[in-house]
Design a protein around this motif. Structure first.
Motif, mmCIF file in Angstrom:
data_model
loop_
_atom_site.group_PDB
_atom_site.id
_atom_site.type_symbol
_atom_site.label_atom_id
_atom_site.label_comp_id
_atom_site.label_asym_id
_atom_site.label_seq_id
_atom_site.Cartn_x
_atom_site.Cartn_y
_atom_site.Cartn_z
ATOM 1 N N SER A 1 104.971 -80.543 10.386
ATOM 2 C CA SER A 1 104.756 -80.620 8.830
ATOM 3 C C SER A 1 104.817 -79.276 7.937
ATOM 4 N N LEU A 2 105.308 -79.486 6.806
ATOM 5 C CA LEU A 2 105.571 -78.389 6.058
ATOM 6 C C LEU A 2 104.510 -78.793 4.682
ATOM 7 N N GLY A 3 103.775 -77.772 4.278
ATOM 8 C CA GLY A 3 102.980 -77.768 3.045
ATOM 9 C C GLY A 3 103.259 -76.446 2.333
ATOM 10 N N THR A 4 103.760 -75.543 2.852
ATOM 11 C CA THR A 4 104.253 -74.224 1.995
ATOM 12 C C THR A 4 105.226 -73.484 2.872
ATOM 13 N N ASN A 5 105.408 -72.169 2.307
ATOM 14 C CA ASN A 5 106.377 -71.259 3.034
ATOM 15 C C ASN A 5 106.118 -71.170 4.366
ATOM 16 N N PRO A 6 107.204 -71.342 5.511
ATOM 17 C CA PRO A 6 106.889 -71.433 7.081
ATOM 18 C C PRO A 6 106.582 -70.305 7.586
ATOM 19 N N THR A 7 107.110 -69.189 7.130
ATOM 20 C CA THR A 7 107.104 -67.969 8.003
ATOM 21 C C THR A 7 105.668 -67.380 8.543
ATOM 22 N N LEU A 8 104.786 -67.519 7.690
ATOM 23 C CA LEU A 8 103.487 -67.170 8.497
ATOM 24 C C LEU A 8 103.180 -67.640 9.480
ATOM 25 N N THR A 9 102.942 -69.116 9.285
ATOM 26 C CA THR A 9 102.658 -70.085 10.413
ATOM 27 C C THR A 9 103.580 -70.015 11.512
ATOM 28 N N THR A 10 104.764 -69.728 11.647
ATOM 29 C CA THR A 10 105.755 -69.640 12.545
ATOM 30 C C THR A 10 105.289 -68.404 13.383
ATOM 31 N N VAL A 11 105.074 -67.224 12.627
ATOM 32 C CA VAL A 11 104.727 -65.806 13.271
ATOM 33 C C VAL A 11 103.171 -66.353 13.968
ATOM 34 N N ALA A 12 102.435 -66.984 13.405
ATOM 35 C CA ALA A 12 100.978 -67.098 14.004
ATOM 36 C C ALA A 12 101.102 -68.048 15.465
ATOM 37 N N LEU A 13 101.970 -69.123 15.305
ATOM 38 C CA LEU A 13 102.030 -69.989 16.473
ATOM 39 C C LEU A 13 103.016 -69.143 17.620
ATOM 40 N N ALA A 14 103.931 -68.282 17.153
ATOM 41 C CA ALA A 14 104.704 -67.560 18.146
ATOM 42 C C ALA A 14 103.938 -66.671 18.987
ATOM 43 N N ILE A 15 102.867 -65.942 18.232
ATOM 44 C CA ILE A 15 101.870 -64.948 18.925
ATOM 45 C C ILE A 15 100.967 -65.718 19.797
ATOM 46 N N ARG A 16 100.567 -66.940 19.489
ATOM 47 C CA ARG A 16 99.913 -67.963 20.361
ATOM 48 C C ARG A 16 100.724 -68.197 21.720
ATOM 49 N N THR A 17 101.937 -68.527 21.382
ATOM 50 C CA THR A 17 102.776 -69.020 22.481
ATOM 51 C C THR A 17 102.832 -67.791 23.419
ATOM 52 N N ALA A 18 102.861 -66.494 22.928
ATOM 53 C CA ALA A 18 102.836 -65.374 23.701
ATOM 54 C C ALA A 18 101.816 -65.136 24.689
ATOM 55 N N ASP A 19 100.550 -65.417 23.978
ATOM 56 C CA ASP A 19 99.432 -65.355 24.789
ATOM 57 C C ASP A 19 99.156 -66.473 25.710
ATOM 58 N N TYR A 20 99.771 -67.593 25.479
ATOM 59 C CA TYR A 20 99.759 -68.531 26.584
ATOM 60 C C TYR A 20 100.604 -68.088 27.916
ATOM 61 N N ILE A 21 101.768 -67.598 27.493
ATOM 62 C CA ILE A 21 102.665 -67.017 28.763
ATOM 63 C C ILE A 21 101.998 -65.972 29.564
ATOM 64 N N VAL A 22 101.186 -65.061 28.662
ATOM 65 C CA VAL A 22 100.346 -63.978 29.284
ATOM 66 C C VAL A 22 99.445 -64.781 30.198
ATOM 67 N N SER A 23 98.660 -65.645 29.641
ATOM 68 C CA SER A 23 97.537 -66.242 30.704
ATOM 69 C C SER A 23 98.260 -67.132 31.782
ATOM 70 N N LYS A 24 99.198 -67.731 31.593
ATOM 71 C CA LYS A 24 100.044 -68.263 32.959
ATOM 72 C C LYS A 24 100.215 -67.398 33.824
ATOM 73 N N SER A 25 100.863 -66.441 33.594
ATOM 74 C CA SER A 25 101.390 -65.278 34.514
ATOM 75 C C SER A 25 100.072 -64.818 35.072
ATOM 76 N N GLN A 26 98.936 -64.630 34.544
ATOM 77 C CA GLN A 26 97.898 -64.189 35.108
ATOM 78 C C GLN A 26 97.127 -65.314 36.160
ATOM 79 N N SER A 27 97.338 -66.296 35.824
ATOM 80 C CA SER A 27 96.638 -67.416 36.585
ATOM 81 C C SER A 27 97.598 -67.488 37.922
ATOM 82 N N SER A 28 98.791 -67.234 37.824
ATOM 83 C CA SER A 28 99.786 -67.778 38.822
ATOM 84 C C SER A 28 99.867 -66.460 39.692
ATOM 85 N N ARG A 29 99.197 -65.559 39.645
ATOM 86 C CA ARG A 29 99.272 -64.262 40.552
ATOM 87 C C ARG A 29 97.976 -64.399 41.629
#
Length: 480
Positions: A452-480
């Motif tokens: 959903s959009l309520g304002t300009n999207p870029t900051l929210t896209t960046v925040a969620l992208a950083i969160r996705t990166a953290d999730y990838i890191v956590s998954k890689s650690q748990s698979s070791r």
């Protein structure tokens, strides 16, 4: 036309697709815009010295080494003309009657090399529709604002801004405030010089290069996502001479745009009933008015005012100064961005009868406004007139347009939602971490994930992208 492409190998030493061919990447990122750059920076920051392999491919080349506004030679409106050249910008809306304002930028950094740098957070009533807890959004907004150097307020004590803020707040717009801007305004101290004030994804790439090595290939067009047995394992890529390469990866992050990401997924046969659906964009209007300078200070200063969306007001207004003021008057512009409710009927689909030079079907867009959307437009238009009246401005027509006119969908660069996140695979393409439902290791990190959009999207896209990166890191650690 001279571009910076000839210097790409000196500024960002690119990897060739031939070099990348023999690698298996832990993460391969498709697209270097806001979302892709954020994922790259965060992964490099989290994986500093652990041997993980990170790769990025970008369909365009290096057009500019920074945000266009950071370059003095591109001042005075030349930046927009430069970026609009056919090397980088494609006006795909010319073939999309229902989304005629749409355009794509194929260049390192994507749209962030020319964006307006306005970075408000989504209103709380909009975030309530997201599958991410408020506390997590707060955490990742804080990270995003820090790395993007978001300044609140951007303008301090500007005469025109402060006068108009007071008038707006006293006449029906109490929430009126300064723009938050992704601009580094930190003063020079101890000889530390802050250049490239306006933020672009080029900052993410530069910061990542300062942390650790990664492979970056430009002029590399992704044409197919590869997956087997419910697991992503790579991307098929083509060079400008149409040579095909298969790049292997344990995780693939698509940050290709609201248009290109679902196009890739659909063409690749990735299943998901919501992929390409729920396309959203603000309903956008623009108005211009004239204010007489009599009674104002000689030094007007810039003008940047945001009237944010609220739960009771489903639109936002952005007030700015248009052009240079004359001795007698100053032109004021307002952009209005209205809420459009997400609907499955608004969607991106493939046109099997039109194939591009890389063998991919081009997109077709089905998009329309509901009666509710039209009601928001009417309410927003009335509010814009009220805002102009509050500051004593007289509406005028510019370039043959009506005093207040409707901009075509896609013209505001806010399109989103075509791979929205959510917990229900029937109504969302990806889960709350941006991972495509049913395909392990395949992620999305661009505007298309926003439900959903309520304002300009870029900051929210960046925040969620950083969160996705953290999730990838956590998954890689748990698979070791």
């Amino acid at each position: 036309m001279v571009t910076y492409e000839v210097f790409a190998d000196r500024i960002f030493p690119p990897a060739s697709l031939t070099q990348m061919l023999g690698m298996e990447y832990d993460v391969l990122i498709v697209g270097s815009g806001a979302g892709g750059g954020a994922v790259l920076w965060r992964l490099c920051d989290r994986w500093r010295n652990n041997g993980m392999r990170i790769g990025m491919i970008e369909a365009g080349n290096l057009l500019l080494p920074a945000h266009a506004w950071n370059l003095a030679i591109l001042s005075g409106g030349r930046a927009e003309k430069f970026v609009a050249n056919p090397f980088a910008t494609r006006y795909i809306g010319k073939t999309l009657p229902e989304f005629s304002g749409a355009k794509q930028i194929f260049a390192l950094g994507g749209r962030t090399i020319q964006w307006a740098a306005v970075t408000p957070r989504m209103p709380l009533h909009v975030l309530a529709r997201y599958p991410v807890p408020f506390k997590e959004m707060e955490k990742y907004y804080n990270i995003a604002e820090e790395v993007m150097k978001v300044t609140k307020p951007f303008i301090h004590n500007g005469a025109l801004t402060e006068i108009f803020l007071n008038l707006l707040r006293a006449n029906g717009f109490p929430e009126a405030t300064h723009f938050p801007m992704a601009v580094d305004m930190k003063p020079t101290k101890y000889g530390e010089v802050h250049s490239n004030a306006y933020f672009s994804s080029i900052h993410f790439l530069a910061e990542a290069m300062n942390i650790r090595p990664f492979d970056l290939a430009v002029n590399a067009r992704a044409v197919q996502v590869l997956a087997e047995h419910g697991k992503a394992n790579g991307v098929k890529v083509m060079s400008p001479d149409k040579t095909s390469y298969v790049l292997r990866a344990k995780n693939v992050v698509l940050s290709a745009s609201t248009f290109e990401t679902p196009r890739l997924l659909l063409h690749s046969g990735i299943r998901g009933t919501a992929i390409g659906r729920y396309l959203i964009d603000h309903s956008a209007i623009r108005g211009t008015a004239i204010v007489k300078r009599k009674g104002f200070p000689e030094d007007l200063g810039p003008l940047d005012i945001l009237v944010p969306e609220t739960a009771d007001r489903p639109y936002q207004l952005e007030m700015y100064r248009r052009g240079r003021p004359s001795i007698e008057e100053v032109a004021i512009g307002i952009n209005g961005y209205g809420l459009v409710e997400p609907r499955a009927e608004n969607r991106i689909i493939l046109n099997p009868y039109r194939i591009d030079e890389y063998g991919l079907p081009v997109i077709q867009v089905n998009y329309s406004y509901t009666q509710q959307d039209l009601n928001v437009l009417r309410e927003m238009t009335s509010a814009m007139r009220k805002a102009f009246s509050a500051i004593g401005a007289i509406l005028v027509s510019v370039d043959g347009q009506p005093e207040i006119f409707l901009r075509p969908p896609g013209d505001d660069n806010h399109e989103a939602g075509s791979c929205r996140i959510g917990d229900d695979p029937a109504t969302s393409a990806a889960d709350r971490y941006g991972q495509i439902h049913g395909v392990s290791g395949l992620y999305v990190a661009d505007n298309s994930v926003l439900p959903s959009l309520g304002t300009n999207p870029t900051l929210t896209t960046v925040a969620l992208a950083i969160r996705t990166a953290d999730y990838i890191v956590s998954k890689s650690q748990s698979s070791r």
